[in-house]
Design a protein around this motif. Structure first.
Motif, mmCIF file in Angstrom:
data_model
loop_
_atom_site.group_PDB
_atom_site.id
_atom_site.type_symbol
_atom_site.label_atom_id
_atom_site.label_comp_id
_atom_site.label_asym_id
_atom_site.label_seq_id
_atom_site.Cartn_x
_atom_site.Cartn_y
_atom_site.Cartn_z
ATOM 1 N N GLN A 161 0.828 -1.204 0.000
ATOM 2 C CA GLN A 161 0.000 0.000 0.000
ATOM 3 C C GLN A 161 0.863 1.256 0.000
ATOM 4 O O GLN A 161 0.588 2.210 -0.714
ATOM 5 C CB GLN A 161 -0.908 -0.016 1.221
ATOM 6 C CG GLN A 161 -1.905 1.098 1.258
ATOM 7 C CD GLN A 161 -2.818 0.969 2.461
ATOM 8 O OE1 GLN A 161 -2.732 0.026 3.227
ATOM 9 N NE2 GLN A 161 -3.676 1.926 2.636
ATOM 10 N N VAL A 162 1.916 1.285 0.788
ATOM 11 C CA VAL A 162 2.775 2.466 0.895
ATOM 12 C C VAL A 162 3.559 2.697 -0.388
ATOM 13 O O VAL A 162 3.793 3.837 -0.781
ATOM 14 C CB VAL A 162 3.718 2.323 2.114
ATOM 15 C CG1 VAL A 162 4.790 3.393 2.120
ATOM 16 C CG2 VAL A 162 2.922 2.380 3.400
ATOM 17 N N THR A 163 3.951 1.633 -1.049
ATOM 18 C CA THR A 163 4.756 1.781 -2.252
ATOM 19 C C THR A 163 3.914 1.940 -3.513
ATOM 20 O O THR A 163 4.462 2.131 -4.590
ATOM 21 C CB THR A 163 5.705 0.580 -2.423
ATOM 22 O OG1 THR A 163 4.931 -0.623 -2.478
ATOM 23 C CG2 THR A 163 6.701 0.509 -1.280
ATOM 24 N N ALA A 164 2.603 1.878 -3.386
ATOM 25 C CA ALA A 164 1.731 2.072 -4.550
ATOM 26 C C ALA A 164 1.848 3.521 -5.019
ATOM 27 O O ALA A 164 2.066 4.429 -4.217
ATOM 28 C CB ALA A 164 0.289 1.755 -4.181
ATOM 29 N N PRO A 165 1.702 3.748 -6.316
ATOM 30 C CA PRO A 165 1.769 5.130 -6.800
ATOM 31 C C PRO A 165 0.614 5.960 -6.250
ATOM 32 O O PRO A 165 -0.446 5.434 -5.921
ATOM 33 C CB PRO A 165 1.667 4.978 -8.321
ATOM 34 C CG PRO A 165 1.086 3.637 -8.563
ATOM 35 C CD PRO A 165 1.438 2.791 -7.373
ATOM 36 N N PRO A 219 -2.575 8.284 -6.128
ATOM 37 C CA PRO A 219 -3.741 8.296 -7.024
ATOM 38 C C PRO A 219 -3.761 9.575 -7.854
ATOM 39 O O PRO A 219 -3.244 10.615 -7.447
ATOM 40 C CB PRO A 219 -4.922 8.240 -6.058
ATOM 41 C CG PRO A 219 -4.409 8.778 -4.779
ATOM 42 C CD PRO A 219 -2.960 8.425 -4.733
ATOM 43 N N SER A 220 -4.379 9.474 -9.011
ATOM 44 C CA SER A 220 -4.553 10.657 -9.854
ATOM 45 C C SER A 220 -5.681 11.505 -9.267
ATOM 46 O O SER A 220 -6.435 11.061 -8.403
ATOM 47 C CB SER A 220 -4.899 10.248 -11.280
ATOM 48 O OG SER A 220 -6.192 9.666 -11.317
ATOM 49 N N ALA A 221 -5.789 12.722 -9.764
ATOM 50 C CA ALA A 221 -6.860 13.609 -9.301
ATOM 51 C C ALA A 221 -8.230 12.991 -9.572
ATOM 52 O O ALA A 221 -9.164 13.155 -8.786
ATOM 53 C CB ALA A 221 -6.736 14.968 -9.974
ATOM 54 N N ASP A 222 -8.360 12.267 -10.683
ATOM 55 C CA ASP A 222 -9.634 11.615 -11.009
ATOM 56 C C ASP A 222 -9.954 10.476 -10.032
ATOM 57 O O ASP A 222 -11.114 10.252 -9.695
ATOM 58 C CB ASP A 222 -9.608 11.068 -12.432
ATOM 59 C CG ASP A 222 -9.536 12.167 -13.477
ATOM 60 O OD1 ASP A 222 -9.990 13.292 -13.185
ATOM 61 O OD2 ASP A 222 -9.029 11.904 -14.577
ATOM 62 N N GLU A 223 -8.932 9.767 -9.587
ATOM 63 C CA GLU A 223 -9.146 8.638 -8.672
ATOM 64 C C GLU A 223 -9.517 9.101 -7.262
ATOM 65 O O GLU A 223 -10.147 8.361 -6.511
ATOM 66 C CB GLU A 223 -7.888 7.782 -8.587
ATOM 67 C CG GLU A 223 -7.559 7.017 -9.840
ATOM 68 C CD GLU A 223 -6.240 6.289 -9.724
ATOM 69 O OE1 GLU A 223 -6.243 5.060 -9.902
ATOM 70 O OE2 GLU A 223 -5.221 6.957 -9.451
ATOM 71 N N ILE A 224 -9.140 10.318 -6.913
ATOM 72 C CA ILE A 224 -9.357 10.789 -5.552
ATOM 73 C C ILE A 224 -10.834 10.869 -5.195
ATOM 74 O O ILE A 224 -11.227 10.499 -4.093
ATOM 75 C CB ILE A 224 -8.630 12.126 -5.332
ATOM 76 C CG1 ILE A 224 -7.130 11.839 -5.283
ATOM 77 C CG2 ILE A 224 -9.105 12.827 -4.070
ATOM 78 C CD1 ILE A 224 -6.255 13.028 -5.161
ATOM 79 N N ALA A 225 -11.672 11.303 -6.118
ATOM 80 C CA ALA A 225 -13.118 11.388 -5.833
ATOM 81 C C ALA A 225 -13.688 10.005 -5.535
ATOM 82 O O ALA A 225 -14.472 9.848 -4.589
ATOM 83 C CB ALA A 225 -13.850 12.035 -7.002
ATOM 84 N N ALA A 262 -13.805 5.445 0.789
ATOM 85 C CA ALA A 262 -13.215 5.537 2.125
ATOM 86 C C ALA A 262 -14.253 5.585 3.237
ATOM 87 O O ALA A 262 -13.921 5.363 4.399
ATOM 88 C CB ALA A 262 -12.300 6.757 2.211
ATOM 89 N N THR A 263 -15.506 5.846 2.906
ATOM 90 C CA THR A 263 -16.544 5.832 3.943
ATOM 91 C C THR A 263 -16.760 4.424 4.484
ATOM 92 O O THR A 263 -17.261 4.264 5.587
ATOM 93 C CB THR A 263 -17.882 6.377 3.405
ATOM 94 O OG1 THR A 263 -18.318 5.556 2.321
ATOM 95 C CG2 THR A 263 -17.746 7.815 2.962
ATOM 96 N N ALA A 318 -8.904 2.448 1.167
ATOM 97 C CA ALA A 318 -9.124 3.679 0.401
ATOM 98 C C ALA A 318 -8.795 4.899 1.251
ATOM 99 O O ALA A 318 -8.178 5.862 0.765
ATOM 100 C CB ALA A 318 -10.571 3.738 -0.093
ATOM 101 N N GLU A 319 -9.192 4.872 2.522
ATOM 102 C CA GLU A 319 -8.864 5.995 3.406
ATOM 103 C C GLU A 319 -7.355 6.141 3.569
ATOM 104 O O GLU A 319 -6.827 7.253 3.546
ATOM 105 C CB GLU A 319 -9.522 5.812 4.772
ATOM 106 C CG GLU A 319 -9.247 6.976 5.708
ATOM 107 C CD GLU A 319 -9.943 6.862 7.046
ATOM 108 O OE1 GLU A 319 -9.407 7.422 8.013
ATOM 109 O OE2 GLU A 319 -11.003 6.218 7.126
#
Length: 101
Positions: free
Chosen positions: A30-34, A36-42, A48-49, A54-55
């Motif tokens: 998880q820490v070494t994953a790239p 997220p893009s701005a699109d993935e954040i939404a 994340a709820t 995701a959180e």
């Protein structure tokens, strides 16, 4: 009788050690994953709820200085029931507001 107890304790310790290794590997992945893009954040904010992974990805991106992630994490945390989480949400939102102006 003592050998049976010893075997049970050793087995339990082996299981705990295995679970610790699995959790450590998942954390490293998880820490070494790239980031997220701005699109993935939404979509991460919505996920994340109900999803701790995701959180955590949002937290990593926010900590890396991504304003989109800071805003999403702030919005997520501001609605939590625990005061500590709401205060953290306000802090993230304040950081984004301070950087915007």
């Amino acid at each position: 009788m003592n050998k049976t107890i010893l075997k049970s304790v050793l087995f339990a310790l082996s299981v705990i050690a295995f679970l610790a290794l699995v959790l450590a590997a998942a954390f490293v992945k998880q820490v070494t994953a790239p980031l997220p893009s701005a699109d993935e954040i939404a979509s991460l904010q919505m996920a994340a709820t109900r999803d701790a992974v995701a959180e955590n990805r949002l937290r990593l991106a926010a900590g890396a200085g991504m304003p989109e992630a800071q805003l999403a994490l702030g919005r997520l945390l501001i609605w939590r029931t625990r005061t500590v989480e709401r205060e953290e949400g306000r802090a993230w939102l304040g950081l984004v507001a301070g950087n915007a102006g």
